[in-house]
Scaffold this motif. Structure first.
Motif, PDB file in Angstrom:
ATOM      1  N   ARG A   1       1.344   3.871  -3.098  1.00  0.00           N
ATOM      2  CA  ARG A   1       0.896   5.243  -2.938  1.00  0.00           C
ATOM      3  C   ARG A   1       2.024   6.197  -3.351  1.00  0.00           C
ATOM      4  NH1 ARG A   1      -1.632   8.138   2.255  1.00  0.00           N
ATOM      5  NH2 ARG A   1      -2.055  10.074   1.163  1.00  0.00           N
ATOM      6  N   THR A   2       3.248   5.856  -2.945  1.00  0.00           N
ATOM      7  CA  THR A   2       4.406   6.648  -3.361  1.00  0.00           C
ATOM      8  C   THR A   2       4.516   6.629  -4.887  1.00  0.00           C
ATOM      9  OG1 THR A   2       5.512   5.913  -1.344  1.00  0.00           O
ATOM     10  CG2 THR A   2       6.889   6.955  -3.003  1.00  0.00           C
TER      11      THR A   2
ATOM     12  N   THR B   1       0.821  -1.200   0.000  1.00  0.00           N
ATOM     13  CA  THR B   1       0.000   0.000   0.000  1.00  0.00           C
ATOM     14  C   THR B   1       0.861   1.258   0.000  1.00  0.00           C
ATOM     15  OG1 THR B   1      -1.583  -1.229   1.330  1.00  0.00           O
ATOM     16  CG2 THR B   1      -1.891   1.150   1.217  1.00  0.00           C
ATOM     17  N   ASN B   2       1.795   1.310   0.920  1.00  0.00           N
ATOM     18  CA  ASN B   2       2.680   2.470   1.030  1.00  0.00           C
ATOM     19  C   ASN B   2       3.521   2.646  -0.241  1.00  0.00           C
ATOM     20  OD1 ASN B   2       4.244   4.531   1.980  1.00  0.00           O
ATOM     21  ND2 ASN B   2       5.371   3.306   3.474  1.00  0.00           N
TER      22      ASN B   2
ATOM     23  N   ASP C   1      -5.540  11.792  -2.350  1.00  0.00           N
ATOM     24  CA  ASP C   1      -5.541  11.771  -0.889  1.00  0.00           C
ATOM     25  C   ASP C   1      -5.836  10.348  -0.412  1.00  0.00           C
ATOM     26  OD1 ASP C   1      -8.332  11.314  -0.791  1.00  0.00           O
ATOM     27  OD2 ASP C   1      -8.703  13.464  -0.970  1.00  0.00           O
ATOM     28  N   ALA C   2      -5.695  10.140   0.878  1.00  0.00           N
ATOM     29  CA  ALA C   2      -5.785   8.788   1.433  1.00  0.00           C
ATOM     30  C   ALA C   2      -7.129   8.125   1.101  1.00  0.00           C
ATOM     31  CB  ALA C   2      -5.573   8.827   2.942  1.00  0.00           C
TER      32      ALA C   2
ATOM     33  N   PHE D   1      -7.344   7.234  -2.579  1.00  0.00           N
ATOM     34  CA  PHE D   1      -6.391   6.152  -2.860  1.00  0.00           C
ATOM     35  C   PHE D   1      -6.963   4.807  -2.401  1.00  0.00           C
ATOM     36  CE2 PHE D   1      -2.860   3.399  -1.594  1.00  0.00           C
ATOM     37  CZ  PHE D   1      -2.172   3.313  -2.785  1.00  0.00           C
TER      38      PHE D   1
ATOM     39  N   MET E   1      -7.904   1.487  -4.490  1.00  0.00           N
ATOM     40  CA  MET E   1      -7.342   0.178  -4.144  1.00  0.00           C
ATOM     41  C   MET E   1      -8.429  -0.886  -4.075  1.00  0.00           C
ATOM     42  SD  MET E   1      -3.990  -0.100  -1.971  1.00  0.00           S
ATOM     43  CE  MET E   1      -4.777  -0.701  -0.524  1.00  0.00           C
TER      44      MET E   1
ATOM     45  N   ASN F   1       1.538   8.464  -6.792  1.00  0.00           N
ATOM     46  CA  ASN F   1       1.589   9.922  -6.696  1.00  0.00           C
ATOM     47  C   ASN F   1       2.754  10.517  -7.476  1.00  0.00           C
ATOM     48  OD1 ASN F   1      -0.825  10.344  -5.404  1.00  0.00           O
ATOM     49  ND2 ASN F   1       0.054  10.097  -3.354  1.00  0.00           N
TER      50      ASN F   1
END
Lengths: 254, 481
Positions: free
Chosen positions: A100-101, A96-97, A116-117, A120, A124, A104
């Motif tokens: 997201r990196t 996930t992390n 935004d979270a 995102f 997912m 973006n």
């Protein structure tokens, strides 16, 4: 979409690719087949920009743009995705992390706002259903302790998230049992569109029962020595690669 | 490979962010070290005679000692007579509260991103700031005072709470402990003192921020934290220094006392100037930190993120005297360029059923050397002692070094001691994998390093963890190999 012209590449001075020519149009699926050591994975790596390989000749146009001068990350941001044969483990970093990196940075390159979270996570959820992947897997360290099937499924999930224009699947079928193969292939098929293209690198015909190619190319000694439709793959399955090797080697000696 | 090295060189050339210094009027001791200087400092600080006696005794002890040479670090010895042992910003009168502090001093801290004014209240952190030799401001004294919590500069504590200082000063780290601790005892100028009364849970993070500003000045501060029975406190320490060509000495002492059922969490993010990319300048960080779990069921937890200093010599330790007491040590030590770190911990199990946990993550880049040195000692009557140690090293590039020196000393057969160690390299394949997903190399390194250090970073209070993550990324930007 992708135009490879007379591509030569070598590793530590040893030539691997010796003049690849290939045209891939939007909406098409191309299969690259060939015996072990023929340069299949090298082709995938060179397109993705792996540094160990030195391109000695030729050019690659991707959506009208010169691909080879671009850094690996810029190629990815332009829309080239490589599903790894051996996905890499990154301890302590969740999928996930990681995604997201990645997402973006890709969005930033394309002049889009970062997600935004909340957005995102909803993206997912949508893509998770597509490749039948469990949320628990995504919060674990990336690829660490994953089974072969989980790793490959995770690759396809990343592909779904990043929405590439050109997807290159490098031996995605290796190490998969039949159920995993079906799930992974389904995911790939669902992601296909008229605007995207797929290059499937594989040793066996098996995967092509699920991901049906428009064209099949046989790579041998760093060149495409034969091209055809999916029937070529079936012929290879039946007869093996020896007849092609003989054909090529005899022409070469003459 | 050559491209990677290029990236590495480009990025390790990155400048230290806090390298500036400010000129303002200071009150300084004459250069050098002798009994008169110690008397001068003591007089300056209007100290009681017992403290001067204590200092002089420490000085005599120190004179008979020699600089330790067992650490895996190599540096040019400092001429201790060419140092100044006291430097304080001149203030017309002692500030009673933050509003009376010289605005120029406040500006220094603002520049460091540390706001001393009331808005800090929102973040729930009380700060004591130490510039060179003196504490310049302590916030939230009154709020804390209502709970009976004492949080003030060391000098103030000597005046206001002499009985506590007399009782605990040197009780965990004796003045004779080691060369630097003895030197500190002789010349220490200020620091922080904190007392949490029985049964009180400190409602906010307490924090001390250290800054060396003056040139040719050593910083010798002392921190003393006393957590009475059944109390709790979380304490943060941060530090920076200007960029100077010559080396500077920082020899601090931290003592922690935890009574029965008390818990102290001590977190450090150390960002002293590490020297430039050619190894010139930087802080020598020779620090003694030790806590004693004096009461049963007490707990002391050290978390450190060490990114700065030219040379680090530091072993935050726990003496587990109380039965069922717990000691923890979580560390990320990053070295780049020519930095050298020899850091680790000591866990001394004295009480029964004591437990300790050590998680050390070393990251070496550039031409740096990074050593973990740890001792687990189980005394004869420490039945059922448990220790778990994990020491991981991450290497970046091929010119750095990682070393592990574990010492295990067991005198009780019921002890269970585990030690795990790994060494890994940030792989080109990991970087390429990130690149292929659109992540730039610098961000890939940050991602991988933060993943590696996650277990330690998770121990930090939230606002510190974010800072620490950024700092790790900054220190290592692009050190790919």
């Amino acid at each position: 979409m992708l135009s490879i012209k007379n591509l030569h590449a070598s590793i530590e001075g040893t030539p691997i690719l010796r003049g690849i020519n290939l045209e891939v149009k939007a909406g098409e699926v191309h299969a690259i087949m060939g015996p072990t050591g023929s340069g299949k994975s090298t082709l995938a790596s060179v397109l993705a920009g792996r540094e160990e390989y030195e391109v000695t000749e030729g050019e690659v146009l991707f959506q009208g743009k010169e691909l080879l001068p671009l850094s690996p990350e810029d190629r990815a941001r332009e829309g080239v995705f490589l599903a790894f044969q051996y996905p890499i483990e990154i301890p302590g970093v969740s999928t996930t992390n990681f995604l997201r990196t990645a997402l973006n940075q890709v969005r930033e390159y394309r002049g889009q706002e970062p997600l935004d979270a909340v957005k995102f996570l909803s993206l997912m959820k949508e893509k998770m259903a597509l490749v039948e992947i469990d949320q628990k897997l995504l919060s674990r360290s990336l690829n660490e302790g994953f089974s072969g099937g989980e790793k490959k499924r995770n690759e396809i999930f990343q592909m779904a998230m990043l929405e590439p224009v050109l997807s290159i699947l490098d031996e995605t079928d290796s190490g998969l049992d039949i159920d995993a193969l079906r799930i992974v292939s389904n995911g790939v098929n669902k992601l296909k569109s008229e605007k995207t293209a797929t290059i499937v690198v594989t040793h066996y015909q098996r995967l092509l029962d699920y991901i049906v190619p428009d064209f099949v190319h046989v790579l041998y000694k760093g060149r495409i020595v034969k091209s055809g439709t999916k029937e070529l793959a079936l012929e290879l399955e039946e007869k093996g690669y020896d007849w092609i090797k003989e054909e090529v080697d005899s022409t070469a000696t003459v | 490979m050559s491209k990677d090295n290029q990236i590495l060189e480009d990025l390790t050339a990155k400048e230290y962010e806090h390298g500036w210094s400010v000129n303002f009027e200071t009150d300084e001791a004459p250069m050098g070290l002798n009994e008169d200087i110690i008397r001068w400092i003591s007089t300056k600080k209007e100290e009681p005679s017992w403290l001067l006696e204590w200092r002089l005794k420490a000085y005599k002890t120190w004179q008979a000692m020699s600089e330790p040479e067992w650490a895996n670090v190599h540096y040019a010895k400092m001429d201790l007579q060419a140092l100044r042992y006291y430097s304080a910003p001149k203030q017309s009168k002692k500030p009673k509260n933050i509003n009376e502090v010289d605005p120029e001093l406040i500006a220094i801290y603002e520049r460091l991103g540390i706001s001393l004014n009331e808005q800090k209240r929102l973040q729930g952190i009380a700060i004591d700031v130490v510039l060179d030799s003196v504490s310049v401001a302590t916030t939230f004294k009154e709020t804390l005072g209502k709970l009976g919590i004492i949080f003030c500069s060391f000098s103030e504590a000597v005046k206001e709470h002499p009985e506590l200082i007399k009782k605990y000063l040197g009780s965990v780290v004796p003045m004779t402990d080691n060369y630097y601790a003895a030197l500190n005892a002789a010349v220490f100028s200020d620091g922080s003192f904190c007392y949490i009364p029985k049964g009180v849970r400190c409602p906010m993070e307490l924090s001390t921020y250290f800054r060396i500003n003056a040139a040719n000045t050593g910083q010798f501060e002392r921190t003393l934290i006393v957590a009475d029975d059944s109390s709790y406190v979380s304490y943060l320490e941060g530090c920076t220094a200007p960029q100077r060509d010559e080396n500077q000495l920082h020899a601090a002492v931290v003592e922690i006392y935890a009574g029965a059922h008390a818990e102290v969490k001590y977190s450090t993010v150390q960002n002293w100037f590490p020297g430039d990319k050619d190894g010139k300048g930087g802080i020598y960080n020779f620090v003694t930190k030790r806590g004693i779990c004096a009461g049963d069921h007490s707990k002391i937890s050290w978390t450190q993120v060490e990114t700065g200093s030219a040379v680090t010599w530091k072993y935050p330790s726990c003496i587990l005297k109380g039965d069922y007491s717990i000691g923890e040590f979580y560390s990320v030590a990053v070295t780049n360029n020519y930095q050298q770190a020899d850091t680790g911990t000591k866990m001394i199990h004295i009480g029964k059923n004591t437990k300790s946990r050590i998680v050390s993550k070393g990251i070496s880049a550039g031409k740096s050397q990074n050593s973990y040195r740890g001792q687990v000692q189980v005394m004869k009557r420490a039945h059922n002692a448990r220790n778990f140690s994990q020491c991981d090293s991450l290497l970046m590039g091929n010119q750095c070094g990682a070393h592990t020196f574990p010492y295990i000393d067991i005198a009780n057969p019921s002890a269970k001691v585990e030690h795990e160690a790994t060494t890994s390299k940030i792989g080109e394949d990991q970087i390429f994998y990130c690149n292929q997903r659109g992540i730039a190399t610098e961000d890939a390194v940050a991602l991988i390093v933060n993943g590696y250090a996650k277990e330690v970073l998770n121990q930090l209070p939230m606002e510190f963890a974010v800072e620490a993550q950024k700092l790790l990324a900054l220190t290592l930007e692009g050190s790919v190999g």
